[in-house]
Design a protein around this motif. Structure first.
Motif, PDB file in Angstrom:
ATOM      1  N   PRO A  97       0.815  -1.221   0.000  1.00  0.00           N
ATOM      2  CA  PRO A  97       0.000   0.000   0.000  1.00  0.00           C
ATOM      3  C   PRO A  97       0.847   1.269   0.000  1.00  0.00           C
ATOM      4  N   SER A  98       2.028   1.208   0.597  1.00  0.00           N
ATOM      5  CA  SER A  98       2.918   2.377   0.582  1.00  0.00           C
ATOM      6  C   SER A  98       3.405   2.672  -0.828  1.00  0.00           C
ATOM      7  N   PHE A  99       3.693   1.618  -1.585  1.00  0.00           N
ATOM      8  CA  PHE A  99       4.160   1.795  -2.955  1.00  0.00           C
ATOM      9  C   PHE A  99       3.086   2.425  -3.834  1.00  0.00           C
ATOM     10  N   GLU A 100       1.839   2.046  -3.617  1.00  0.00           N
ATOM     11  CA  GLU A 100       0.736   2.632  -4.379  1.00  0.00           C
ATOM     12  C   GLU A 100       0.623   4.122  -4.096  1.00  0.00           C
ATOM     13  N   MET A 101       0.748   4.507  -2.840  1.00  0.00           N
ATOM     14  CA  MET A 101       0.685   5.924  -2.477  1.00  0.00           C
ATOM     15  C   MET A 101       1.927   6.663  -2.986  1.00  0.00           C
ATOM     16  N   TRP A 102       3.076   6.001  -2.957  1.00  0.00           N
ATOM     17  CA  TRP A 102       4.303   6.626  -3.456  1.00  0.00           C
ATOM     18  C   TRP A 102       4.163   7.001  -4.927  1.00  0.00           C
ATOM     19  N   LYS A 103       3.563   6.134  -5.715  1.00  0.00           N
ATOM     20  CA  LYS A 103       3.371   6.425  -7.136  1.00  0.00           C
ATOM     21  C   LYS A 103       2.491   7.657  -7.322  1.00  0.00           C
ATOM     22  N   ARG A 104       1.470   7.788  -6.514  1.00  0.00           N
ATOM     23  CA  ARG A 104       0.574   8.953  -6.614  1.00  0.00           C
ATOM     24  C   ARG A 104       1.305  10.241  -6.249  1.00  0.00           C
ATOM     25  N   VAL A 105       2.107  10.189  -5.192  1.00  0.00           N
ATOM     26  CA  VAL A 105       2.845  11.371  -4.745  1.00  0.00           C
ATOM     27  C   VAL A 105       3.906  11.761  -5.758  1.00  0.00           C
ATOM     28  N   MET A 106       4.616  10.767  -6.295  1.00  0.00           N
ATOM     29  CA  MET A 106       5.686  11.057  -7.244  1.00  0.00           C
ATOM     30  C   MET A 106       5.158  11.657  -8.544  1.00  0.00           C
ATOM     31  N   LYS A 107       3.985  11.229  -8.965  1.00  0.00           N
ATOM     32  CA  LYS A 107       3.386  11.816 -10.171  1.00  0.00           C
ATOM     33  C   LYS A 107       3.193  13.317  -9.993  1.00  0.00           C
ATOM     34  N   ILE A 108       2.715  13.702  -8.816  1.00  0.00           N
ATOM     35  CA  ILE A 108       2.500  15.121  -8.535  1.00  0.00           C
ATOM     36  C   ILE A 108       3.823  15.865  -8.496  1.00  0.00           C
TER      37      ILE A 108
END
Length: 440
Positions: A97-108
């Motif tokens: 779940p951390s990796f999924e959130m990391w992808k969202r943050v990195m896109k921004i």
């Protein structure tokens, strides 16, 4: 009809972004901040933001336009923060779940950095400020009218599917938007346009109260004080702001006052106690894990281990304790440093811009960015908006404004139209630049 118009705007922006990547960046910001496709029937699940991002990246790859990348202290810290969040994700307690959130943050964050490559002229910066403010003011005007029409009996909510869909989150978003609207109002020349912007600001303030958010109430109070101090019209503001405040508060019903009154009796409020419990849990976790726990730390086992009340599982609802628990004390230090230095740079922008007649327009932008950051610092203490676009967009405005002065852009850009849509009017013939005289 609405879906067709929205499709034409999006398709046109994506295609034109291949030629002018800054247009694709503006489009991505619009989609990210406003989520307009969420208001449609057929485009709701379409990868619109991804389309704008691809258009912007391809446009930058093939465009011959200059691509300056200012490595200011804020931007360097943001890059370091991104690297640190990547490391804390790799060492996260719950990786998936951390990796999924990391992808969202990195896109921004990647798109934030990409913005620096294509937004550097005055017209581009003004268009960027306009799209950020207008995207959120849409919900503020809509929510303000709803609050007045219903007497504040119901809560104002944000757009679905994004960071600000909750009442608390959209309240803080509008608090941060009002100062930008104040800056834009000063750039308008027509009396009716200035009046319309003032009315929109008042409706946004009404919408903030209509969210029934106690954190937003504290944030709007802090924002109003700093905006009055930085506005340069203190005597007028001293008479105007209290009258506006009283007028707006008269619309609010008794149960709104009862809810706001719980600010004083937080020790008796279940929501406030849940946040305090989560804050202590995040602090204890950060002491035990140098890297922090990663993005996914709201779990029963971690609350059982680190929280004073294990059964009271609650999100931190604080930008500070959220970052602390997820990325440790190092992550919190980097996060605080980014916005502290941005606040100081906004103050420098406010002062430096007054030194030349051609740069004075940037002084109120620096002042109002400071006001927005104060609202974020106060309201964010009670909300989980650590990775949301808006505060990083404010940092971009400050960095780009300072770079515009440092590079003396007004010497090469010449006179600029006050029309915010001017840079989009690609069909107009651009005047030829004056030849640079050669030195003997």
């Amino acid at each position: 009809m609405r879906d067709l118009l929205l499709f034409i705007l999006i398709a046109g922006g994506v295609l034109y972004g291949l030629r002018a990547p800054w247009v694709a960046i503006i489009g991505w910001t619009w989609i990210s901040m406003m989520n307009p496709h969420g208001l449609s029937y057929r485009l709701n699940d379409a990868p619109v933001a991804q389309a704008f991002a691809i258009s912007a990246l391809l446009g930058m790859l093939f465009s011959r336009e200059p691509k300056p990348f200012p490595l200011t202290r804020e931007i360097v810290l943001l890059i370091v923060f991104m690297i640190w969040m990547t490391i804390t994700t790799l060492t996260a307690i719950h990786f998936d779940p951390s990796f999924e959130m990391w992808k969202r943050v990195m896109k921004i964050d990647v798109m934030v950095l990409a913005t620096l490559l294509v937004i550097y002229t005055r017209q581009h910066l003004m268009a960027f400020v306009w799209i950020v403010a207008a995207s959120l003011a849409f919900y503020g005007v809509k929510g303000g009218l709803f609050t007045i029409a219903t007497g504040g009996a119901y809560r104002v909510w944000g757009p679905g599917g994004g960071y600000i869909q909750g009442n608390n989150e959209v309240g803080l978003a509008l608090v941060m938007t009002i100062p930008l609207m104040y800056f834009l109002r000063d750039t308008l020349t027509h009396r009716w346009a200035r009046f319309a912007m003032l009315l929109a600001m008042l409706l946004c303030a009404a919408a903030v109260l209509g969210t029934h958010s106690r954190g937003a109430l504290l944030a709007v109070a802090a924002m109003a004080v700093v905006m009055w101090w930085r506005s340069g019209k203190r005597l007028v503001g001293l008479a105007f702001l209290p009258l506006v405040g009283v007028a707006l508060l008269t619309f609010m019903p008794e149960h709104w006052w009862d809810r706001m009154g719980t600010i004083k009796t937080y020790d008796e409020d279940d929501s406030a106690l849940g946040r305090l419990n989560a804050w202590i849990m995040a602090y204890n976790l950060a002491k035990d894990y140098f890297m922090g726990g990663g993005y996914a730390i709201i779990t029963p086992e971690l609350f059982l281990r680190y929280a004073p009340e294990p059964d009271r599982i609650h999100a931190a609802h604080s930008i500070y304790f959220m970052v602390l628990g997820e990325h440790g004390f190092v992550g919190l230090t980097l996060f605080l440093a980014i916005f502290t230095l941005a606040f100081l740079s906004a103050g420098r922008l406010r002062k430096q811009a007054l030194k030349h007649p051609e740069t004075k327009w940037l002084s109120p932008l620096g002042a109002m960015c400071q006001v927005s950051l104060v609202g974020y610092a106060v309201g964010g203490a009670f909300l989980s908006l650590s990775y949301w676009d808006m505060p990083y967009n404010i940092v971009l405005m400050i960095v780009i404004g300072n770079q515009w002065i440092a590079k003396k852009r007004w010497l090469v850009e010449g006179p600029v139209s006050p029309n915010p849509l001017e840079p989009l009017m690609f069909w107009r013939k651009k005047p030829a630049k004056a030849a640079t005289p050669k030195h003997a």
